[in-house]
Design a protein around this motif. Structure first.
Motif, mmCIF file in Angstrom:
data_model
loop_
_atom_site.group_PDB
_atom_site.id
_atom_site.type_symbol
_atom_site.label_atom_id
_atom_site.label_comp_id
_atom_site.label_asym_id
_atom_site.label_seq_id
_atom_site.Cartn_x
_atom_site.Cartn_y
_atom_site.Cartn_z
ATOM 1 N N LEU A 54 0.839 -1.183 0.000
ATOM 2 C CA LEU A 54 0.000 0.000 0.000
ATOM 3 C C LEU A 54 0.879 1.240 0.000
ATOM 4 O O LEU A 54 1.706 1.441 0.895
ATOM 5 N N ILE A 55 0.706 2.093 -1.017
ATOM 6 C CA ILE A 55 1.483 3.321 -1.121
ATOM 7 C C ILE A 55 0.735 4.484 -0.472
ATOM 8 O O ILE A 55 1.330 5.355 0.154
ATOM 9 N N SER A 56 -0.586 4.492 -0.620
ATOM 10 C CA SER A 56 -1.391 5.560 -0.021
ATOM 11 C C SER A 56 -1.355 5.480 1.503
ATOM 12 O O SER A 56 -1.057 4.435 2.084
ATOM 13 N N GLU A 57 -1.702 6.592 2.125
ATOM 14 C CA GLU A 57 -1.763 6.621 3.580
ATOM 15 C C GLU A 57 -2.976 5.826 4.071
ATOM 16 O O GLU A 57 -3.984 5.683 3.374
ATOM 17 N N LEU A 58 -2.899 5.362 5.294
ATOM 18 C CA LEU A 58 -3.975 4.545 5.856
ATOM 19 C C LEU A 58 -5.221 5.357 6.153
ATOM 20 O O LEU A 58 -6.320 4.798 6.218
ATOM 21 N N ASN A 59 -5.129 6.634 6.329
ATOM 22 C CA ASN A 59 -6.220 7.535 6.760
ATOM 23 C C ASN A 59 -6.981 6.958 7.957
ATOM 24 O O ASN A 59 -6.394 6.595 8.957
ATOM 25 N N ASP A 60 -8.289 6.783 7.851
ATOM 26 C CA ASP A 60 -9.069 6.343 9.011
ATOM 27 C C ASP A 60 -9.323 4.843 9.039
ATOM 28 O O ASP A 60 -10.110 4.353 9.837
ATOM 29 N N LYS A 61 -8.681 4.079 8.163
ATOM 30 C CA LYS A 61 -8.914 2.636 8.093
ATOM 31 C C LYS A 61 -7.647 1.872 8.472
ATOM 32 O O LYS A 61 -6.527 2.320 8.241
ATOM 33 N N GLU A 62 -7.856 0.709 9.054
ATOM 34 C CA GLU A 62 -6.752 -0.196 9.336
ATOM 35 C C GLU A 62 -6.351 -0.914 8.051
ATOM 36 O O GLU A 62 -7.146 -1.017 7.103
ATOM 37 N N LEU A 63 -5.129 -1.441 8.025
ATOM 38 C CA LEU A 63 -4.631 -2.125 6.827
ATOM 39 C C LEU A 63 -5.520 -3.311 6.460
ATOM 40 O O LEU A 63 -5.806 -3.538 5.285
ATOM 41 N N ILE A 64 -5.986 -4.054 7.445
ATOM 42 C CA ILE A 64 -6.824 -5.221 7.171
ATOM 43 C C ILE A 64 -8.162 -4.812 6.566
ATOM 44 O O ILE A 64 -8.723 -5.511 5.725
ATOM 45 N N GLU A 65 -8.677 -3.656 6.979
ATOM 46 C CA GLU A 65 -9.929 -3.160 6.407
ATOM 47 C C GLU A 65 -9.746 -2.817 4.928
ATOM 48 O O GLU A 65 -10.587 -3.141 4.087
ATOM 49 N N ILE A 66 -8.647 -2.142 4.646
ATOM 50 C CA ILE A 66 -8.367 -1.770 3.251
ATOM 51 C C ILE A 66 -8.153 -3.024 2.403
ATOM 52 O O ILE A 66 -8.620 -3.106 1.263
ATOM 53 N N GLU A 67 -7.473 -4.006 2.974
ATOM 54 C CA GLU A 67 -7.231 -5.255 2.249
ATOM 55 C C GLU A 67 -8.543 -5.936 1.896
ATOM 56 O O GLU A 67 -8.734 -6.387 0.753
ATOM 57 N N ASN A 68 -9.484 -6.016 2.831
ATOM 58 C CA ASN A 68 -10.789 -6.630 2.575
ATOM 59 C C ASN A 68 -11.584 -5.828 1.554
ATOM 60 O O ASN A 68 -12.256 -6.396 0.676
ATOM 61 N N LEU A 69 -11.504 -4.505 1.687
ATOM 62 C CA LEU A 69 -12.206 -3.639 0.738
ATOM 63 C C LEU A 69 -11.700 -3.858 -0.685
ATOM 64 O O LEU A 69 -12.480 -4.032 -1.631
ATOM 65 N N LEU A 70 -10.370 -3.866 -0.853
ATOM 66 C CA LEU A 70 -9.781 -4.039 -2.177
ATOM 67 C C LEU A 70 -10.032 -5.437 -2.727
ATOM 68 O O LEU A 70 -10.198 -5.621 -3.937
ATOM 69 N N ASN A 71 -10.061 -6.438 -1.859
ATOM 70 C CA ASN A 71 -10.404 -7.797 -2.288
ATOM 71 C C ASN A 71 -11.752 -7.827 -2.984
ATOM 72 O O ASN A 71 -11.907 -8.408 -4.057
ATOM 73 N N ASN A 72 -12.730 -7.193 -2.374
ATOM 74 C CA ASN A 72 -14.087 -7.176 -2.940
ATOM 75 C C ASN A 72 -14.147 -6.382 -4.232
ATOM 76 O O ASN A 72 -14.814 -6.786 -5.196
ATOM 77 N N ILE A 73 -13.433 -5.240 -4.254
ATOM 78 C CA ILE A 73 -13.437 -4.423 -5.470
ATOM 79 C C ILE A 73 -12.801 -5.179 -6.635
ATOM 80 O O ILE A 73 -13.325 -5.190 -7.762
ATOM 81 N N ILE A 74 -11.671 -5.829 -6.374
ATOM 82 C CA ILE A 74 -10.971 -6.569 -7.434
ATOM 83 C C ILE A 74 -11.832 -7.712 -7.954
ATOM 84 O O ILE A 74 -11.935 -7.930 -9.168
ATOM 85 N N ARG A 75 -12.478 -8.448 -7.037
ATOM 86 C CA ARG A 75 -13.318 -9.561 -7.472
ATOM 87 C C ARG A 75 -14.471 -9.063 -8.332
ATOM 88 O O ARG A 75 -14.795 -9.649 -9.372
#
Length: 342
Positions: free
Chosen positions: A282-303
């Protein structure tokens, strides 16, 4: 007796030197074809074949190359109503030895591509002992005259361009001739060929604007048939069929660097499961989300992206994963995304 044996050995050893014809050729007397372009001129109803030749000095010596900027490359163009006559016209025009040992790319113009012409191209290569099958095949909708008359912005050598060094391309999956001919030899086989585009006015020199070549999408083929060319910039979903290893991409609001991008296929009970494993940073800053949250979010978007891509292309008879050929009894396809983000 021993002397006779020695004399006989000397004579036998000398025979090959006496009868052998010298196959040495001075490099300055050899035309090394580095790229070939095939076009069909709709207005004149003629085949046009382009032979792109790098100045031999530019291949062997960068110091000499830099002093020969006006002669970085040469273009030989031949044309005729008949395809094979067009090719043979090359040898009628040039009196020097022509070698295809350095052939790296073949570019098929969109106007050239149809079932009959692809068969002519296949037979030309197959029946000609001058060709090795290790070159790469591309398509283009740009003018071959302009593509082969580009001026390299490098002041050292014209050799390092897409035309002659295609392995400079990392974001697209290249196709060798051996892989390409599967569309002619096998039923239901399909293939994606990288498409070359000529970009004008993208590089400036002191006195003029120079052109640049880029790969901007894929042309899709089935058995002997060209279906369509789609550009990766036209749809964000198309990036998932590119070679994303070591690439920076943006998903939603997040910028990530993909270290590894792999597909795994599992076929069971007429169902195909495609597992896509992605290791990324992850290059972007985490902002208000944890890394695991972003990972789950991106998983769904990619699928969802890949599912939409698959459904839309398959609906238009574009089989990007070659499922009809590899798994003819398949009646269901599912995708699993495994994104490891750190």
């Amino acid at each position: 007796m021993r002397k006779h044996i020695i004399v006989l050995i000397i004579i036998l050893s000398a025979i090959p030197l006496i009868i052998k014809k010298s196959d040495y050729r001075d490099v300055t007397n050899v035309i090394n074809v580095n790229s070939i372009g095939f076009n069909f001129n709709i207005e004149t109803r003629e085949y046009e074949i382009y032979f792109y030749v790098i100045n031999n000095f530019n291949i062997t010596n960068s110091k000499i190359a830099s002093s020969n900027l006006n002669n970085l490359s040469y273009l030989i163009k031949v044309s005729d109503k008949e395809f094979y006559t067009t090719y043979n016209n090359l040898f009628n025009k040039v009196n020097e030895y022509i070698s295809f040992n350095h052939l790296r790319t073949v570019i098929l113009s969109i106007n050239f591509i149809n079932k009959d012409n692809l068969t002519l191209f296949y037979n030309l290569i197959k029946n000609n002992t001058k060709f090795y099958y290790n070159f790469f095949v591309f398509t283009t909708a740009s003018s071959l005259d302009e593509i082969y008359n580009i001026k390299n912005f490098s002041d050292v050598s014209a050799y390092h361009t897409i035309l002659t060094t295609p392995n400079l391309i990392f974001s697209y999956n290249l196709v060798t001739y051996n892989k390409f001919i599967n569309i002619i030899l096998n039923d239901n086989y399909s293939i994606l060929l990288p498409n070359i585009k000529l970009n004008k006015d993208t590089i400036n020199s002191d006195s003029e604007n120079l052109y640049a070549l880029e790969i901007n999408g894929y042309s899709y083929f089935t058995k002997n048939n060209y279906v369509d060319t789609f550009l990766t910039n036209d749809n964000s979903f198309y990036k998932w069929i590119m070679n994303l290893n070591n690439q920076n991409i943006k998903i939603d609001e997040y910028n990530i660097y993909i270290k590894s991008y792999k597909n795994k296929f599992k076929f069971k009970d007429n169902k195909l499961t495609i597992t896509i494993k992605i290791s990324a940073i992850l290059i972007s800053e985490l902002n208000d989300k944890e890394l695991i949250e972003i990972e789950n979010l991106l998983n769904n978007i990619i699928r969802n992206d890949i599912k939409i891509l698959f459904d839309s292309t398959f609906y238009n008879n574009i089989d990007i994963y070659n499922i009809k050929y590899l798994y003819p009894s398949c009646n269901n396809v599912d995708f699993i995304i495994k994104l490891n983000l750190n």
